[in-house]
Scaffold this active site. Structure first.
Site, PDB file in Angstrom:
ATOM      1  N   ASP A  28      -0.945   2.498  -5.370  1.00 15.81           N
ATOM      2  CA  ASP A  28      -1.028   1.063  -5.643  1.00 15.81           C
ATOM      3  C   ASP A  28      -2.350   0.722  -6.326  1.00 15.81           C
ATOM      4  O   ASP A  28      -3.339   1.429  -6.159  1.00 15.81           O
ATOM      5  CB  ASP A  28      -0.900   0.270  -4.341  1.00 15.81           C
ATOM      6  CG  ASP A  28      -2.013   0.598  -3.345  1.00 15.81           C
ATOM      7  OD1 ASP A  28      -2.132   1.784  -2.963  1.00 15.81           O
ATOM      8  OD2 ASP A  28      -2.768  -0.316  -2.965  1.00 15.81           O
ATOM      9  N   PHE A  46      -2.616   9.420   6.766  1.00 16.70           N
ATOM     10  CA  PHE A  46      -3.009   8.046   6.475  1.00 16.70           C
ATOM     11  C   PHE A  46      -3.777   8.012   5.155  1.00 16.70           C
ATOM     12  O   PHE A  46      -4.385   8.991   4.740  1.00 16.70           O
ATOM     13  CB  PHE A  46      -3.811   7.394   7.613  1.00 16.70           C
ATOM     14  CG  PHE A  46      -2.950   7.072   8.813  1.00 16.70           C
ATOM     15  CD1 PHE A  46      -2.335   5.833   8.913  1.00 16.70           C
ATOM     16  CD2 PHE A  46      -2.729   8.020   9.794  1.00 16.70           C
ATOM     17  CE1 PHE A  46      -1.519   5.544   9.996  1.00 16.70           C
ATOM     18  CE2 PHE A  46      -1.924   7.738  10.882  1.00 16.70           C
ATOM     19  CZ  PHE A  46      -1.311   6.500  10.987  1.00 16.70           C
ATOM     20  N   ASN A  49      -6.540   6.866   3.960  1.00 15.61           N
ATOM     21  CA  ASN A  49      -7.959   7.184   3.808  1.00 15.61           C
ATOM     22  C   ASN A  49      -8.286   8.664   3.963  1.00 15.61           C
ATOM     23  O   ASN A  49      -9.416   9.066   3.716  1.00 15.61           O
ATOM     24  CB  ASN A  49      -8.793   6.368   4.795  1.00 15.61           C
ATOM     25  CG  ASN A  49      -8.708   4.882   4.519  1.00 15.61           C
ATOM     26  OD1 ASN A  49      -8.118   4.447   3.534  1.00 15.61           O
ATOM     27  ND2 ASN A  49      -9.296   4.099   5.385  1.00 15.61           N
ATOM     28  N   HIS A  75       0.828  -1.213   0.000  1.00 16.95           N
ATOM     29  CA  HIS A  75       0.000   0.000   0.000  1.00 16.95           C
ATOM     30  C   HIS A  75       0.866   1.269   0.000  1.00 16.95           C
ATOM     31  O   HIS A  75       0.374   2.338  -0.313  1.00 16.95           O
ATOM     32  CB  HIS A  75      -0.891  -0.025   1.243  1.00 16.95           C
ATOM     33  CG  HIS A  75      -2.297   0.443   1.038  1.00 16.95           C
ATOM     34  ND1 HIS A  75      -2.934   0.506  -0.194  1.00 16.95           N
ATOM     35  CD2 HIS A  75      -3.223   0.864   1.929  1.00 16.95           C
ATOM     36  CE1 HIS A  75      -4.165   0.937  -0.035  1.00 16.95           C
ATOM     37  NE2 HIS A  75      -4.369   1.169   1.245  1.00 16.95           N
ATOM     38  N   ASN A  92      -9.418   3.897  -1.395  1.00 17.69           N
ATOM     39  CA  ASN A  92      -9.808   4.890  -0.386  1.00 17.69           C
ATOM     40  C   ASN A  92      -8.979   6.165  -0.431  1.00 17.69           C
ATOM     41  O   ASN A  92      -9.495   7.254  -0.167  1.00 17.69           O
ATOM     42  CB  ASN A  92      -9.739   4.274   1.016  1.00 17.69           C
ATOM     43  CG  ASN A  92     -10.810   3.221   1.220  1.00 17.69           C
ATOM     44  OD1 ASN A  92     -11.861   3.248   0.591  1.00 17.69           O
ATOM     45  ND2 ASN A  92     -10.537   2.272   2.101  1.00 17.69           N
TER      46      ASN A  92
END
Length: 186
Positions: free
Chosen positions: A91, A64, A66, A19, A112
């Site tokens: 990714d 982060f 999201n 990720h 996300n």
């Protein structure tokens, strides 16, 4: 002015996760083009410099995955960067490992980080979707993306980072299809 965004998660145990491939690309760009030292600004780690005589900013959001859009919106509002001059590296499960696809705008396809950016700045920016492949076994997708690269993948990733940075001028010129085909055919 251009903004390169690499998506990932900022925790130490996330550093080598699939990720976090966007963070890895930003690190490679910073190194290759000798951009400034990373500084914590706009809820991310920001660098700046020139590539092909164009002013560029590169950021790894610390909000982060999201919540990536929060960081991006603050930065582009401050520097008055147009959305069409933003390039996001992230990714993508639907692309074979080590391959890329580029696109301008469009759907988040359930990613996300991209959904967050879309929410905060709209969809009029470019994306470099970097293939991480799909899990072979019955591992959950959420576990797979948070799993570290294996040794073979790490070697392939080094080649991919080199191919991306060597051809970054094509991307800055907004020749997305040419960039994809050049990187994928190396």
């Amino acid at each position: 002015m251009f903004l390169f965004v690499g998506l990932g998660n900022p925790t130490p145990n996330s550093e080598n996760n699939r990720h976090n491939i966007g963070f890895k690309i930003i690190d490679a760009i910073n190194s290759k083009f000798k951009l400034s030292k990373q500084k914590p600004k706009f809820k991310g780690l920001l660098t700046t410099g020139n590539i092909n005589e164009k002013k560029v900013y590169a950021i790894k959001p610390l909000t982060f995955m999201n919540n990536s859009g929060i960081c991006i919106r603050e930065l582009i509002e401050y520097f008055k960067i147009q959305a069409e001059n933003i390039i996001v590296f992230h990714d993508d499960l639907d692309i074979d490992f080590g391959k890329i696809k580029t696109k301008f705008g469009g759907s988040s396809a359930g990613h996300n980080g991209i959904e967050s950016i879309d929410k905060f700045i709209g969809k009029d920016y470019s994306r470099v979707r970097i293939g991480i492949g799909k899990p072979n076994d019955k591992i959950a997708v959420s576990d797979y993306v948070l799993k570290d690269f294996d040794d073979d993948e790490k070697q392939q990733l080094e080649t991919l980072k080199n191919n991306i940075t060597e051809n970054l001028a094509i991307l800055i010129d907004k020749k997305l299809d040419l960039f994809s085909s050049t990187v994928n055919n190396k």
